[in-house]
Write a protein that holds these residues in place. Structure first.
Motif, PDB file in Angstrom:
ATOM      1  N   GLY A 188      12.188  23.889  59.098  1.00 17.28           N
ATOM      2  CA  GLY A 188      10.799  23.711  59.474  1.00 17.28           C
ATOM      3  C   GLY A 188      10.230  24.761  60.392  1.00 17.28           C
ATOM      4  O   GLY A 188       9.024  24.769  60.662  1.00 17.28           O
ATOM      5  N   ARG A 189      11.062  25.680  60.899  1.00 17.94           N
ATOM      6  CA  ARG A 189      10.571  26.687  61.841  1.00 17.94           C
ATOM      7  C   ARG A 189       9.914  27.845  61.096  1.00 17.94           C
ATOM      8  O   ARG A 189      10.428  28.337  60.093  1.00 17.94           O
ATOM      9  N   LYS A 190       8.754  28.305  61.586  1.00 15.57           N
ATOM     10  CA  LYS A 190       8.107  29.480  61.004  1.00 15.57           C
ATOM     11  C   LYS A 190       8.888  30.723  61.435  1.00 15.57           C
ATOM     12  O   LYS A 190       8.931  31.052  62.620  1.00 15.57           O
ATOM     13  N   VAL A 191       9.492  31.388  60.465  1.00 19.57           N
ATOM     14  CA  VAL A 191      10.286  32.581  60.784  1.00 19.57           C
ATOM     15  C   VAL A 191       9.726  33.833  60.122  1.00 19.57           C
ATOM     16  O   VAL A 191      10.271  34.922  60.288  1.00 19.57           O
ATOM     17  N   GLY A 192       8.660  33.692  59.372  1.00 15.99           N
ATOM     18  CA  GLY A 192       8.039  34.840  58.732  1.00 15.99           C
ATOM     19  C   GLY A 192       6.975  34.396  57.753  1.00 15.99           C
ATOM     20  O   GLY A 192       6.698  33.192  57.612  1.00 15.99           O
ATOM     21  N   HIS A 193       6.382  35.366  57.076  1.00 14.77           N
ATOM     22  CA  HIS A 193       5.427  35.045  56.021  1.00 14.77           C
ATOM     23  C   HIS A 193       5.369  36.192  55.022  1.00 14.77           C
ATOM     24  O   HIS A 193       5.805  37.310  55.317  1.00 14.77           O
ATOM     25  N   VAL A 194       4.831  35.898  53.855  1.00 11.83           N
ATOM     26  CA  VAL A 194       4.596  36.928  52.853  1.00 11.83           C
ATOM     27  C   VAL A 194       3.120  36.933  52.489  1.00 11.83           C
ATOM     28  O   VAL A 194       2.466  35.884  52.490  1.00 11.83           O
ATOM     29  N   ASN A 195       2.613  38.118  52.164  1.00  8.29           N
ATOM     30  CA  ASN A 195       1.237  38.282  51.728  1.00  8.29           C
ATOM     31  C   ASN A 195       1.216  38.910  50.345  1.00  8.29           C
ATOM     32  O   ASN A 195       1.946  39.882  50.081  1.00  8.29           O
ATOM     33  N   ALA A 196       0.382  38.364  49.485  1.00  6.38           N
ATOM     34  CA  ALA A 196       0.175  38.935  48.156  1.00  6.38           C
ATOM     35  C   ALA A 196      -1.319  39.000  47.891  1.00  6.38           C
ATOM     36  O   ALA A 196      -2.102  38.257  48.497  1.00  6.38           O
ATOM     37  N   PHE A 197      -1.739  39.874  46.983  1.00  7.91           N
ATOM     38  CA  PHE A 197      -3.168  40.049  46.726  1.00  7.91           C
ATOM     39  C   PHE A 197      -3.372  40.575  45.324  1.00  7.91           C
ATOM     40  O   PHE A 197      -2.465  41.157  44.706  1.00  7.91           O
ATOM     41  N   GLY A 198      -4.577  40.355  44.776  1.00 10.71           N
ATOM     42  CA  GLY A 198      -4.875  40.813  43.431  1.00 10.71           C
ATOM     43  C   GLY A 198      -6.174  40.248  42.913  1.00 10.71           C
ATOM     44  O   GLY A 198      -6.984  39.697  43.670  1.00 10.71           O
ATOM     45  N   ASP A 199      -6.368  40.355  41.586  1.00 11.34           N
ATOM     46  CA  ASP A 199      -7.644  40.000  40.968  1.00 11.34           C
ATOM     47  C   ASP A 199      -7.721  38.554  40.496  1.00 11.34           C
ATOM     48  O   ASP A 199      -8.814  38.014  40.344  1.00 11.34           O
ATOM     49  N   GLU A 200      -6.574  37.925  40.215  1.00  7.59           N
ATOM     50  CA  GLU A 200      -6.547  36.560  39.682  1.00  7.59           C
ATOM     51  C   GLU A 200      -5.833  35.650  40.671  1.00  7.59           C
ATOM     52  O   GLU A 200      -4.661  35.860  40.987  1.00  7.59           O
ATOM     53  N   VAL A 201      -6.509  34.608  41.127  1.00  3.51           N
ATOM     54  CA  VAL A 201      -5.958  33.778  42.202  1.00  3.51           C
ATOM     55  C   VAL A 201      -4.655  33.098  41.799  1.00  3.51           C
ATOM     56  O   VAL A 201      -3.704  33.036  42.591  1.00  3.51           O
ATOM     57  N   ASP A 202      -4.569  32.592  40.590  1.00  2.65           N
ATOM     58  CA  ASP A 202      -3.346  31.892  40.179  1.00  2.65           C
ATOM     59  C   ASP A 202      -2.151  32.841  40.173  1.00  2.65           C
ATOM     60  O   ASP A 202      -1.036  32.466  40.585  1.00  2.65           O
ATOM     61  N   ALA A 203      -2.367  34.065  39.717  1.00  2.00           N
ATOM     62  CA  ALA A 203      -1.281  35.047  39.694  1.00  2.00           C
ATOM     63  C   ALA A 203      -0.854  35.429  41.103  1.00  2.00           C
ATOM     64  O   ALA A 203       0.345  35.613  41.377  1.00  2.00           O
ATOM     65  N   VAL A 204      -1.813  35.523  42.012  1.00  2.00           N
ATOM     66  CA  VAL A 204      -1.494  35.896  43.392  1.00  2.00           C
ATOM     67  C   VAL A 204      -0.743  34.765  44.088  1.00  2.00           C
ATOM     68  O   VAL A 204       0.221  35.004  44.824  1.00  2.00           O
ATOM     69  N   VAL A 205      -1.159  33.520  43.854  1.00  2.00           N
ATOM     70  CA  VAL A 205      -0.446  32.370  44.412  1.00  2.00           C
ATOM     71  C   VAL A 205       0.995  32.360  43.920  1.00  2.00           C
ATOM     72  O   VAL A 205       1.946  32.177  44.708  1.00  2.00           O
ATOM     73  N   TYR A 206       1.188  32.567  42.626  1.00  6.37           N
ATOM     74  CA  TYR A 206       2.548  32.589  42.072  1.00  6.37           C
ATOM     75  C   TYR A 206       3.372  33.685  42.733  1.00  6.37           C
ATOM     76  O   TYR A 206       4.534  33.463  43.103  1.00  6.37           O
ATOM     77  N   GLU A 207       2.817  34.869  42.849  1.00  6.78           N
ATOM     78  CA  GLU A 207       3.547  36.003  43.419  1.00  6.78           C
ATOM     79  C   GLU A 207       3.989  35.707  44.843  1.00  6.78           C
ATOM     80  O   GLU A 207       5.143  35.953  45.225  1.00  6.78           O
ATOM     81  N   ALA A 208       3.095  35.159  45.650  1.00  2.72           N
ATOM     82  CA  ALA A 208       3.434  34.870  47.055  1.00  2.72           C
ATOM     83  C   ALA A 208       4.486  33.777  47.146  1.00  2.72           C
ATOM     84  O   ALA A 208       5.446  33.895  47.932  1.00  2.72           O
ATOM     85  N   ARG A 209       4.341  32.719  46.366  1.00  2.00           N
ATOM     86  CA  ARG A 209       5.314  31.630  46.417  1.00  2.00           C
ATOM     87  C   ARG A 209       6.691  32.101  45.931  1.00  2.00           C
ATOM     88  O   ARG A 209       7.729  31.742  46.511  1.00  2.00           O
ATOM     89  N   ALA A 210       6.698  32.887  44.876  1.00  2.00           N
ATOM     90  CA  ALA A 210       7.973  33.364  44.346  1.00  2.00           C
ATOM     91  C   ALA A 210       8.689  34.269  45.336  1.00  2.00           C
ATOM     92  O   ALA A 210       9.915  34.192  45.502  1.00  2.00           O
ATOM     93  N   ALA A 211       7.933  35.118  46.023  1.00  2.00           N
ATOM     94  CA  ALA A 211       8.550  36.000  47.022  1.00  2.00           C
ATOM     95  C   ALA A 211       9.099  35.198  48.188  1.00  2.00           C
ATOM     96  O   ALA A 211      10.219  35.440  48.659  1.00  2.00           O
ATOM     97  N   ALA A 212       8.328  34.225  48.671  1.00  2.00           N
ATOM     98  CA  ALA A 212       8.776  33.417  49.801  1.00  2.00           C
ATOM     99  C   ALA A 212      10.031  32.613  49.446  1.00  2.00           C
ATOM    100  O   ALA A 212      10.883  32.364  50.296  1.00  2.00           O
ATOM    101  N   ALA A 213      10.147  32.220  48.183  1.00  2.00           N
ATOM    102  CA  ALA A 213      11.292  31.410  47.756  1.00  2.00           C
ATOM    103  C   ALA A 213      12.624  32.137  47.907  1.00  2.00           C
ATOM    104  O   ALA A 213      13.667  31.507  48.013  1.00  2.00           O
ATOM    105  N   PHE A 214      12.602  33.470  47.915  1.00  2.00           N
ATOM    106  CA  PHE A 214      13.834  34.232  48.105  1.00  2.00           C
ATOM    107  C   PHE A 214      14.481  33.953  49.477  1.00  2.00           C
ATOM    108  O   PHE A 214      15.666  34.191  49.650  1.00  2.00           O
ATOM    109  N   PHE A 215      13.666  33.475  50.420  1.00  2.00           N
ATOM    110  CA  PHE A 215      14.174  33.269  51.770  1.00  2.00           C
ATOM    111  C   PHE A 215      14.599  31.826  52.030  1.00  2.00           C
ATOM    112  O   PHE A 215      14.924  31.455  53.154  1.00  2.00           O
ATOM    113  N   GLY A 216      14.604  30.993  50.983  1.00  2.00           N
ATOM    114  CA  GLY A 216      15.014  29.619  51.144  1.00  2.00           C
ATOM    115  C   GLY A 216      16.510  29.489  51.343  1.00  2.00           C
ATOM    116  O   GLY A 216      17.272  30.458  51.186  1.00  2.00           O
ATOM    117  N   ASP A 217      16.938  28.282  51.714  1.00  2.00           N
ATOM    118  CA  ASP A 217      18.368  28.036  51.922  1.00  2.00           C
ATOM    119  C   ASP A 217      19.148  28.179  50.618  1.00  2.00           C
ATOM    120  O   ASP A 217      18.633  27.917  49.557  1.00  2.00           O
TER     121      ASP A 217
END
Length: 371
Positions: free
Chosen positions: A342-371
């Protein structure tokens, strides 16, 4: 001679002010609570921010004092001002981010839209508020709460009986909201003001998990009203630096002010990479009374996803090669903190032209840091 900015508090917000300050030719000193905190790379002093002598000694060698958090006591802040030290935001403004009851009363004076609220000092007063507001309300400790701490949803005064011996509590109606938003505004002492686009925030367990900028399905009216609320609060309270106004958008499309933060804020981390001028550079500019930068987004959509917890078997940094290879357009920011659930230890930022694609990109990148 280069300006020197003193930051009280050694957390990740101080850490992320260091690089943009250096790029502006500003020296940074940090008063950290303990060794090895997030901003250790610029921590030039370690001490108790509640102790006047400690803070006074730290402030003596800087041009402006600002903050990583809102917890420095009012008597310390006012003593610094009496010493002739420039403090931004100043105590007159910061008191409304430190005390939620004071905030509610002042926002009412300013005519800002808010939930129904009351100060309650005992079980009988809370019961009366419950009876008048549907039998289920939010109760908050006026001082010290953050990330869901000091907040309870209750239907019986007994559920906060352990809080009543600490003075008045803040009771608020349980707002029927469709989503949570945040409006950031930067204001410098000379009065110049810039508003960022209103964003949508997603909370999980009382902690901000994701931010989408600008808020989807917003439209010109939402943008205009949110910016007006943020601007009116910044000017009405005399805020200097970054101000974040957390908002509820109700099911009948009204905006209500939830809480305030007078510093860079989690809801603005997207701007670090996604705006012409990110919130950390903007805060440095504002508190030093330098001309403010352009807050416009660089691309149509930006998404921030917090890294919460993280691996216990290896370091966050050990995951960098994989995430950078898989998502070369994503920006990763870590805070130098030991992971724990539950501790905030970082964040990822993604950006682009299509919101759904950007949401996917950010979530997928953040998932690499999961347990």
């Amino acid at each position: 001679m280069a300006l020197t900015l003193g930051i009280v508090g050694g957390g990740q917000l101080a850490r992320m002010m260091i690089a943009p300050a250096a790029e502006l030719g500003v020296r940074v000193r940090v008063l950290a609570e303990e060794e090895g905190m997030s901003a250790a790379l610029a921590a030039t002093a370690v001490g108790d921010y509640r102790d006047l002598d400690t803070v006074r000694a730290f402030a003596r060698d800087v041009d402006v004092v600002t903050f990583d958090h809102e917890h420095v006591p009012q008597d310390v802040l006012r003593a610094l001002v009496a010493d002739g030290i420039r403090v931004h935001p100043g105590p007159d403004a910061l008191q409304f981010a430190q005390d939620k009851l004071a905030m509610r009363a002042r926002l009412a004076e300013l005519g800002m839209p808010q939930p129904e609220w009351a100060a309650v000092t005992d079980a009988a007063e809370l019961q009366s508020f419950l009876d008048a507001n549907g039998g289920r309300v939010v109760v908050k400790t006026p001082r010290g709460g953050y990330d869901g701490k000091g907040v309870r949803v209750v239907s019986d005064p007994a559920e906060v009986a352990d809080w009543f011996d600490g003075g008045a509590l803040l009771a608020e109606e349980l707002v029927d909201f469709s989503r949570e938003l945040a409006q950031q505004v930067a204001r410098r002492p000379s009065g110049e003001l810039r508003a960022y686009p209103v964003v949508e925030t997603v909370q999980r367990g009382g902690v901000c998990a994701e931010v989408v900028a600008p808020a989807p399905h917003g439209g010109a009216r939402l943008t205009e009203v949110a910016a007006s609320i943020g601007t009116s609060i910044a000017e009405g309270l005399g805020v200097t630096g970054m101000l974040a106004v957390e908002l509820f958008e109700t099911t009948d499309e009204r905006l209500l002010v939830n809480e305030l933060a007078m510093r860079p804020h989690n809801s603005g981390h997207w701007s670090q990479d996604g705006a012409v001028t990110g919130q950390f550079e903007q805060h440095v500019r504002a508190v030093l009374d330098l001309p403010l930068g352009d807050p416009s987004p660089r691309q149509p959509w930006a998404v921030m996803v917090n890294i919460l917890g993280g691996p216990e078997t290896d370091s966050l940094e050990s995951r960098f090669p994989a995430v950078l290879a898989a998502h070369p357009a994503v920006k990763v920011h870590t805070y130098g903190k030991a992971p724990r659930p539950g501790r905030k230890v970082g964040h990822v930022n993604a950006f682009g032209d299509e919101v759904d694609a950007v949401v996917y990109e950010a979530r997928a990148a953040a998932a690499f840091f999961g347990d």
